[in-house]
Design a protein around this motif. Sequence first.
Motif, PDB file in Angstrom:
ATOM      1  N   GLY A 205       0.797  -1.222   0.000  1.00 21.21           N
ATOM      2  CA  GLY A 205       0.000   0.000   0.000  1.00 21.21           C
ATOM      3  C   GLY A 205       0.828   1.269   0.000  1.00 21.21           C
ATOM      4  O   GLY A 205       0.429   2.281  -0.589  1.00 21.21           O
ATOM      5  N   ARG A 206       2.004   1.229   0.660  1.00 23.76           N
ATOM      6  CA  ARG A 206       2.836   2.427   0.718  1.00 23.76           C
ATOM      7  C   ARG A 206       3.296   2.826  -0.668  1.00 23.76           C
ATOM      8  O   ARG A 206       3.408   4.026  -0.971  1.00 23.76           O
ATOM      9  N   TRP A 207       3.568   1.830  -1.499  1.00 16.05           N
ATOM     10  CA  TRP A 207       4.046   2.148  -2.859  1.00 16.05           C
ATOM     11  C   TRP A 207       2.915   2.089  -3.898  1.00 16.05           C
ATOM     12  O   TRP A 207       3.138   2.344  -5.066  1.00 16.05           O
ATOM     13  N   GLY A 208       1.744   1.706  -3.449  1.00 14.33           N
ATOM     14  CA  GLY A 208       0.573   1.753  -4.322  1.00 14.33           C
ATOM     15  C   GLY A 208       0.491   0.639  -5.363  1.00 14.33           C
ATOM     16  O   GLY A 208      -0.015   0.873  -6.469  1.00 14.33           O
ATOM     17  N   PHE A 209       0.949  -0.556  -5.034  1.00 17.70           N
ATOM     18  CA  PHE A 209       0.780  -1.666  -5.990  1.00 17.70           C
ATOM     19  C   PHE A 209       0.548  -2.964  -5.216  1.00 17.70           C
ATOM     20  O   PHE A 209       0.843  -3.061  -4.017  1.00 17.70           O
ATOM     21  N   VAL A 210       0.029  -3.936  -5.931  1.00 10.92           N
ATOM     22  CA  VAL A 210      -0.247  -5.265  -5.369  1.00 10.92           C
ATOM     23  C   VAL A 210       0.261  -6.318  -6.344  1.00 10.92           C
ATOM     24  O   VAL A 210       0.525  -6.031  -7.517  1.00 10.92           O
ATOM     25  N   VAL A 211       0.371  -7.557  -5.848  1.00  8.20           N
ATOM     26  CA  VAL A 211       0.764  -8.705  -6.684  1.00  8.20           C
ATOM     27  C   VAL A 211      -0.406  -9.697  -6.703  1.00  8.20           C
ATOM     28  O   VAL A 211      -0.945 -10.042  -5.642  1.00  8.20           O
ATOM     29  N   ILE A 212      -0.782 -10.145  -7.903  1.00  5.98           N
ATOM     30  CA  ILE A 212      -1.882 -11.113  -8.026  1.00  5.98           C
ATOM     31  C   ILE A 212      -1.343 -12.426  -8.598  1.00  5.98           C
ATOM     32  O   ILE A 212      -0.291 -12.459  -9.256  1.00  5.98           O
ATOM     33  N   GLN A 213      -2.068 -13.496  -8.300  1.00  5.12           N
ATOM     34  CA  GLN A 213      -1.723 -14.801  -8.861  1.00  5.12           C
ATOM     35  C   GLN A 213      -2.168 -14.844 -10.327  1.00  5.12           C
ATOM     36  O   GLN A 213      -3.267 -14.435 -10.671  1.00  5.12           O
ATOM     37  N   GLY A 214      -1.292 -15.353 -11.196  1.00  5.44           N
ATOM     38  CA  GLY A 214      -1.616 -15.455 -12.612  1.00  5.44           C
ATOM     39  C   GLY A 214      -0.855 -14.449 -13.427  1.00  5.44           C
ATOM     40  O   GLY A 214      -0.742 -13.279 -13.038  1.00  5.44           O
ATOM     41  N   GLY A 215      -0.315 -14.949 -14.554  1.00  2.00           N
ATOM     42  CA  GLY A 215       0.443 -14.071 -15.430  1.00  2.00           C
ATOM     43  C   GLY A 215       0.184 -14.399 -16.884  1.00  2.00           C
ATOM     44  O   GLY A 215      -0.959 -14.641 -17.292  1.00  2.00           O
ATOM     45  N   VAL A 258     -13.043   2.517  -2.142  1.00  2.00           N
ATOM     46  CA  VAL A 258     -14.117   2.975  -1.268  1.00  2.00           C
ATOM     47  C   VAL A 258     -13.477   3.501   0.013  1.00  2.00           C
ATOM     48  O   VAL A 258     -12.559   2.869   0.561  1.00  2.00           O
ATOM     49  N   GLY A 259     -13.955   4.664   0.468  1.00  2.00           N
ATOM     50  CA  GLY A 259     -13.341   5.288   1.627  1.00  2.00           C
ATOM     51  C   GLY A 259     -13.288   4.379   2.844  1.00  2.00           C
ATOM     52  O   GLY A 259     -14.277   3.748   3.201  1.00  2.00           O
ATOM     53  N   GLY A 260     -12.125   4.317   3.463  1.00  2.00           N
ATOM     54  CA  GLY A 260     -11.958   3.519   4.664  1.00  2.00           C
ATOM     55  C   GLY A 260     -11.664   2.062   4.414  1.00  2.00           C
ATOM     56  O   GLY A 260     -11.424   1.298   5.349  1.00  2.00           O
ATOM     57  N   VAL A 261     -11.697   1.609   3.172  1.00  2.00           N
ATOM     58  CA  VAL A 261     -11.450   0.203   2.853  1.00  2.00           C
ATOM     59  C   VAL A 261     -10.066   0.082   2.233  1.00  2.00           C
ATOM     60  O   VAL A 261      -9.700   0.864   1.355  1.00  2.00           O
ATOM     61  N   GLN A 262      -9.309  -0.895   2.687  1.00  2.00           N
ATOM     62  CA  GLN A 262      -7.978  -1.138   2.152  1.00  2.00           C
ATOM     63  C   GLN A 262      -7.921  -2.553   1.549  1.00  2.00           C
ATOM     64  O   GLN A 262      -8.546  -3.486   2.051  1.00  2.00           O
ATOM     65  N   ILE A 263      -7.149  -2.644   0.494  1.00  2.00           N
ATOM     66  CA  ILE A 263      -6.987  -3.953  -0.160  1.00  2.00           C
ATOM     67  C   ILE A 263      -6.121  -4.834   0.716  1.00  2.00           C
ATOM     68  O   ILE A 263      -5.113  -4.390   1.275  1.00  2.00           O
ATOM     69  N   MET A 264      -6.510  -6.118   0.809  1.00  2.00           N
ATOM     70  CA  MET A 264      -5.771  -7.067   1.630  1.00  2.00           C
ATOM     71  C   MET A 264      -5.514  -8.340   0.819  1.00  2.00           C
ATOM     72  O   MET A 264      -6.246  -8.646  -0.134  1.00  2.00           O
ATOM     73  N   PRO A 265      -4.458  -9.080   1.207  1.00  2.00           N
ATOM     74  CA  PRO A 265      -4.235 -10.367   0.538  1.00  2.00           C
ATOM     75  C   PRO A 265      -5.470 -11.267   0.668  1.00  2.00           C
ATOM     76  O   PRO A 265      -6.104 -11.319   1.717  1.00  2.00           O
ATOM     77  N   GLY A 266      -5.788 -11.964  -0.382  1.00  2.00           N
ATOM     78  CA  GLY A 266      -6.966 -12.835  -0.389  1.00  2.00           C
ATOM     79  C   GLY A 266      -8.159 -12.233  -1.087  1.00  2.00           C
ATOM     80  O   GLY A 266      -9.133 -12.941  -1.379  1.00  2.00           O
ATOM     81  N   ASP A 267      -8.125 -10.887  -1.326  1.00  2.00           N
ATOM     82  CA  ASP A 267      -9.227 -10.278  -2.070  1.00  2.00           C
ATOM     83  C   ASP A 267      -9.240 -10.841  -3.496  1.00  2.00           C
ATOM     84  O   ASP A 267      -8.197 -11.142  -4.087  1.00  2.00           O
TER      85      ASP A 267
END
Length: 290
Positions: A205-215, A258-267
């Motif tokens: 979140g600090r750097w503004g990116f995530v990693v997803i399964q699948g390429g 959405v305000g107040g919601v943060q992305i988490m692993p498993g989403d």
Amino acid sequence: MKVSDYILIAAGVAGAAGAYLTYQNYSDFAGDPFGDEPKARYNDKTPLVPVFKAKEKRNETLTEALTEKQDDLATLNTEIASLNEEIEVLRTENSQLSKDKLDVDEDLKRYDRQIARNEAKLDEMNRYLQKFGDPEQIKAKVERLRDDLASTRASLAAAKDELASNIARNEQLQKSIGGHRETIEMAQTGRMRPSFRSTISEVYGRWGFVVIQGGVDQGVNANATLDVIRGGQRIGQVVVTTVEPSVSVCSLVEGSMVGGVQIMPGDQVKPAPKPADQEPSAGVTALLDA
């Protein structure tokens, strides 16, 4: 001999036997009518009882003989009747044989006419063959033509099979090209197949990116926009920036969270619909309240 001759002979035998018996009976009781002694003297010299018994026995013997002859006559009449029946049967058979002979004669005449026609056809065929040479040579030529025709048919069948195989292979290639073309178009336009589903494995979140399964192997394309789903509701969006063989790096879309919601692993993540098909964010308030 005729049947009437047999009947006359039998009647004569019966008449003679009757006359003889009459003569014997008369001579037994009245004396010999042809002898020299009269009746009285004949009776005086001959004992009556023994003579009577002897004559009676002889009469019985003659009666039995007459009965036997009559039986023979009856048997003869029966045989004559049977012969008459056989004669009638033979006459009927003879009539049928005569009719059959006429039919056979007609058949023979018809066969003769047919043979004559066939011989005429054979002569005509022989004259026709003489115009074209030896029949054996013609036969050999026909056999060669048949072999050539069979070989041509086999080659044609093989060519048809090869053509069908090429058509099938071409159709498969067209499908494959179509699939690759669609993949290329999706990669160029930053789209993904609607059926793609994956999960977020790492969040930075600090750097503004995530990693997803699948390429790349799973059909992930760069610049594709993905919806982030939690509890069946969309909570934000990410954009694919880097694609590896089995994982991909995605940047958070500014202003999509959405305000107040943060992305988490498993989403969960899935391809975002087109703007015209953008899903409403109804239910997000309920998610925040929870």
